[in-house]
Design an enzyme around this catalytic site. Structure first.
Site, PDB file in Angstrom:
ATOM      1  N   TRP A 162       0.808  -1.215   0.000  1.00 48.49           N
ATOM      2  CA  TRP A 162       0.000   0.000   0.000  1.00 48.49           C
ATOM      3  C   TRP A 162       0.846   1.272   0.000  1.00 48.49           C
ATOM      4  O   TRP A 162       0.374   2.325  -0.407  1.00 48.49           O
ATOM      5  CB  TRP A 162      -0.938   0.017   1.212  1.00 48.49           C
ATOM      6  N   LYS A 186      -2.319  -8.072  -7.669  1.00 48.69           N
ATOM      7  CA  LYS A 186      -3.164  -8.016  -6.490  1.00 48.69           C
ATOM      8  C   LYS A 186      -2.694  -6.808  -5.677  1.00 48.69           C
ATOM      9  O   LYS A 186      -1.698  -6.874  -4.953  1.00 48.69           O
ATOM     10  CB  LYS A 186      -3.022  -9.316  -5.679  1.00 48.69           C
ATOM     11  N   PRO A 187      -3.395  -5.642  -5.789  1.00 46.97           N
ATOM     12  CA  PRO A 187      -2.996  -4.471  -5.004  1.00 46.97           C
ATOM     13  C   PRO A 187      -3.426  -4.615  -3.557  1.00 46.97           C
ATOM     14  O   PRO A 187      -4.354  -5.364  -3.241  1.00 46.97           O
ATOM     15  CB  PRO A 187      -3.745  -3.323  -5.697  1.00 46.97           C
ATOM     16  N   ALA A 188      -2.751  -3.895  -2.670  1.00 42.21           N
ATOM     17  CA  ALA A 188      -3.123  -3.908  -1.254  1.00 42.21           C
ATOM     18  C   ALA A 188      -4.524  -3.337  -1.084  1.00 42.21           C
ATOM     19  O   ALA A 188      -4.948  -2.435  -1.814  1.00 42.21           O
ATOM     20  CB  ALA A 188      -2.119  -3.096  -0.447  1.00 42.21           C
ATOM     21  N   SER A 189      -5.232  -3.834  -0.083  1.00 39.22           N
ATOM     22  CA  SER A 189      -6.606  -3.382   0.154  1.00 39.22           C
ATOM     23  C   SER A 189      -6.672  -1.931   0.602  1.00 39.22           C
ATOM     24  O   SER A 189      -7.720  -1.294   0.489  1.00 39.22           O
ATOM     25  CB  SER A 189      -7.277  -4.281   1.207  1.00 39.22           C
ATOM     26  N   GLY A 239       6.304  -6.725   0.780  1.00 43.89           N
ATOM     27  CA  GLY A 239       5.501  -6.662   1.989  1.00 43.89           C
ATOM     28  C   GLY A 239       6.306  -7.080   3.199  1.00 43.89           C
ATOM     29  O   GLY A 239       7.540  -6.974   3.211  1.00 43.89           O
ATOM     30  N   SER A 240       5.637  -7.588   4.207  1.00 38.53           N
ATOM     31  CA  SER A 240       6.295  -7.900   5.471  1.00 38.53           C
ATOM     32  C   SER A 240       7.077  -9.209   5.386  1.00 38.53           C
ATOM     33  O   SER A 240       6.784 -10.090   4.578  1.00 38.53           O
ATOM     34  CB  SER A 240       5.256  -8.009   6.590  1.00 38.53           C
ATOM     35  N   GLU A 261      10.676  -8.614  -1.705  1.00 40.83           N
ATOM     36  CA  GLU A 261      11.244  -7.405  -1.091  1.00 40.83           C
ATOM     37  C   GLU A 261      10.472  -7.211   0.203  1.00 40.83           C
ATOM     38  O   GLU A 261       9.301  -6.837   0.201  1.00 40.83           O
ATOM     39  CB  GLU A 261      11.119  -6.202  -2.004  1.00 40.83           C
ATOM     40  N   LEU A 262      11.152  -7.480   1.328  1.00 39.90           N
ATOM     41  CA  LEU A 262      10.462  -7.573   2.606  1.00 39.90           C
ATOM     42  C   LEU A 262      10.836  -6.416   3.526  1.00 39.90           C
ATOM     43  O   LEU A 262      11.206  -5.352   3.070  1.00 39.90           O
ATOM     44  CB  LEU A 262      10.767  -8.933   3.240  1.00 39.90           C
ATOM     45  N   CYS A 295       9.941   0.997   3.632  1.00 40.66           N
ATOM     46  CA  CYS A 295      10.787  -0.101   4.107  1.00 40.66           C
ATOM     47  C   CYS A 295      12.253   0.298   4.188  1.00 40.66           C
ATOM     48  O   CYS A 295      13.042  -0.383   4.838  1.00 40.66           O
ATOM     49  CB  CYS A 295      10.639  -1.312   3.190  1.00 40.66           C
ATOM     50  N   GLU A 393      10.339  -2.374  12.855  1.00 44.00           N
ATOM     51  CA  GLU A 393       9.979  -1.249  12.001  1.00 44.00           C
ATOM     52  C   GLU A 393       8.848  -0.451  12.662  1.00 44.00           C
ATOM     53  O   GLU A 393       7.770  -0.999  12.902  1.00 44.00           O
ATOM     54  CB  GLU A 393       9.488  -1.744  10.637  1.00 44.00           C
TER      55      GLU A 393
END
Length: 489
Positions: A162, A186-189, A239-240, A261-262, A295, A393
């Site tokens: 997001w 699939k985009p973030a909600s 994401g995470s 990529e976390l 990030c 984080e």
């Protein structure tokens, strides 16, 4: 739908948002929706179809059907489509930026910058796709000829975050489409609108049906279909770390190609010989970009003891001039946190630090004026390693200061993390710059540079910050298979 304080949009009808599958605009088969709110005002801005397994499956099938035609186009033809799409992004940058600022709270000026950055990935990979070279290999016998060709892997899926909804999408789609792959996003909600507006531009660019599909909604269902459907050959996720580990397990069942990529926990090191004005400006840019919700933002600021006080004075003075407010206000530099959970995490980290002896030098509170999820730009001192803020984080506008006395000490401290995405150092000593850069266990190093990410360079992490690289000529490799051909004459 609740009233919004925004203008009408030409790309997206916020009264009737739909998903994009096989060149058509569709609702969810269950006819259910999720509500999207503006984090600056908490006003409802749209109801988005809650796509699930059916929509994901249809999108994958559409991408698979489109693959033969798209993959057989010349690299020049695919580049023309990408450049046309790039031009459309830039022509509609204000609308794309407005949607982004509304849905996830990024300050409008930064949103404009992200649209330009995202468009640059399309430019770069339009050209990089023309440079997918094969090779010939010297044969071991006179009657053989040995060749290596590179071909697209097939249908790919991009699961995007997001906080950079457009840039992370084009950083994945750009090389995929240039290589000849077709895809499902699939985009973030929290930020589907900018992705769906992008789909309108895909439509306008004349890209064939099924080449790009956008499905928002039920994360678990969509992810399950992506990882269980054998048609999908490669997945790129940002994401995470926790989610990334789960996806590694899911990808193993079919040995899908996977790039991750976390999370990160970036150290920002200011040596005693640094240009302190430049270092303070760099720390400001890195730490408070997107309200600290990146990030690679500076999470731990290490300052040499001989310049600690002077640096802190200059840094805090700059922090005090940051304007916080509604993300659609062009003069605002710090928008809201993305949602209440994000705000609560920042509050928790600051309170924990204070209980363990940290001192707040600037900020430290929820910003009460307005209805959004705002937190004051904050600087804290007397930080210790047992605080949440030094190991997790924060994902918010909080800058912890930590003092060091030697190069060896700060290198050990900076590397004392499970993450390895980005690190920053400021120094005027060339020998130190090279030595410390090589000693830091991070995939991206900002050397006197607070904003190191560019489309032409590889981006990615080490350790639990993931694997694989996006950007640069390296970024297209994961979308290609190398095929060896041995010809006997």
């Amino acid at each position: 739908m609740a009233n919004t304080t925004t203008k009408d949009f030409s790309l997206l009808d916020l009264e009737e948002v739909k998903l994009f599958v096989n060149g058509s605009w569709v609702t969810a088969s269950t006819d259910t929706f999720f509500t999207l709110k503006n984090p600056s005002t908490k006003e409802v801005i749209a109801n988005v179809p809650r796509g699930g397994r059916d929509e994901a499956k249809n999108a994958i099938e559409a991408a698979n059907a489109a693959f033969p035609q798209w993959s057989k186009l010349t690299a020049n033809d695919r580049a023309d489509y990408l450049l046309r799409l790039r031009d459309l992004m830039l022509e509609n940058e204000e609308e794309l930026a407005t949607l982004m600022s509304m849905e996830m709270g990024k300050a409008f000026g930064e949103s404009i910058g992200e649209v330009k950055y995202a468009a640059n990935f399309l430019s770069w990979y339009a050209e990089e796709g023309r440079r997918v070279y094969g090779e010939t290999i010297p044969a071991s016998s006179p009657n053989k000829r040995l060749f290596v060709i590179k071909q697209p892997v097939g249908v790919v899926a991009a699961i995007t975050p997001w906080n950079f909804p457009l840039a992370m999408m084009t950083r994945k789609l750009g090389p995929a489409l240039a290589a000849g792959c077709t895809g499902v996003v699939k985009p973030a909600s929290q930020s589907p609108l900018s992705a769906l507006a992008f789909a309108k531009l895909v439509e306008k660019a004349g890209i064939p049906n099924g080449v790009v599909n956008i499905v928002a909604g039920k994360t678990q269902e969509i992810s399950d279909e992506i990882f269980e459907n054998p048609v999908v050959k490669k997945v790129s996720f940002t994401g995470s770390t926790d989610v990334g580990k789960t996806l590694v397990e899911k990808s193993a069942k079919q040995l899908k190609k996977l790039s991750l990529e976390l999370g990160g926990h970036a150290p920002f090191i200011v040596f005693e010989d640094a240009d302190l004005d430049k270092a303070a400006e760099g720390a400001l840019a890195s730490k408070f970009r997107n309200a600290g919700q990146t990030c690679i933002c500076a999470n731990r600021i290490y300052v040499h003891e001989n310049v600690k006080e002077e640096f802190a004075t200059r840094f805090i003075e700059k922090v005090r001039h940051l304007k916080v407010g509604d993300s659609l206000d062009p003069s605002v530099q710090i928008g809201p946190l993305v949602n209440e959970d994000g705000l609560n995490k920042v509050v928790e980290h600051v309170k924990d630090a204070q209980l363990k002896g940290a001192v707040v030098l600037e900020g430290g509170h929820i910003k009460e004026d307005g209805d959004g999820y705002f937190f004051e730009p904050t600087v804290i001192d007397n930080v210790s390693k047992d605080m949440f803020i030094m190991s997790e984080e924060t994902f918010g506008p909080v800058a912890p200061l930590f003092t060091f006395s030697s190069d060896e000490e700060v290198i050990i401290e900076a590397n004392d993390t499970e993450y390895g995405l980005a690190a920053y150092l400021y120094t005027s000593n060339l020998e130190r710059a090279v030595r410390v850069s090589e000693s830091l266990n991070f995939g991206v190093i900002g050397l006197n540079d607070a904003v190191p990410g560019v489309p032409q360079a590889p981006f990615g992490g080490m350790n639990q910050s993931g694997y694989g690289r996006e950007g640069g000529h390296q970024g297209i490799k994961d979308y290609l298979e190398e095929k060896f051909i041995s010809l006997s004459l």
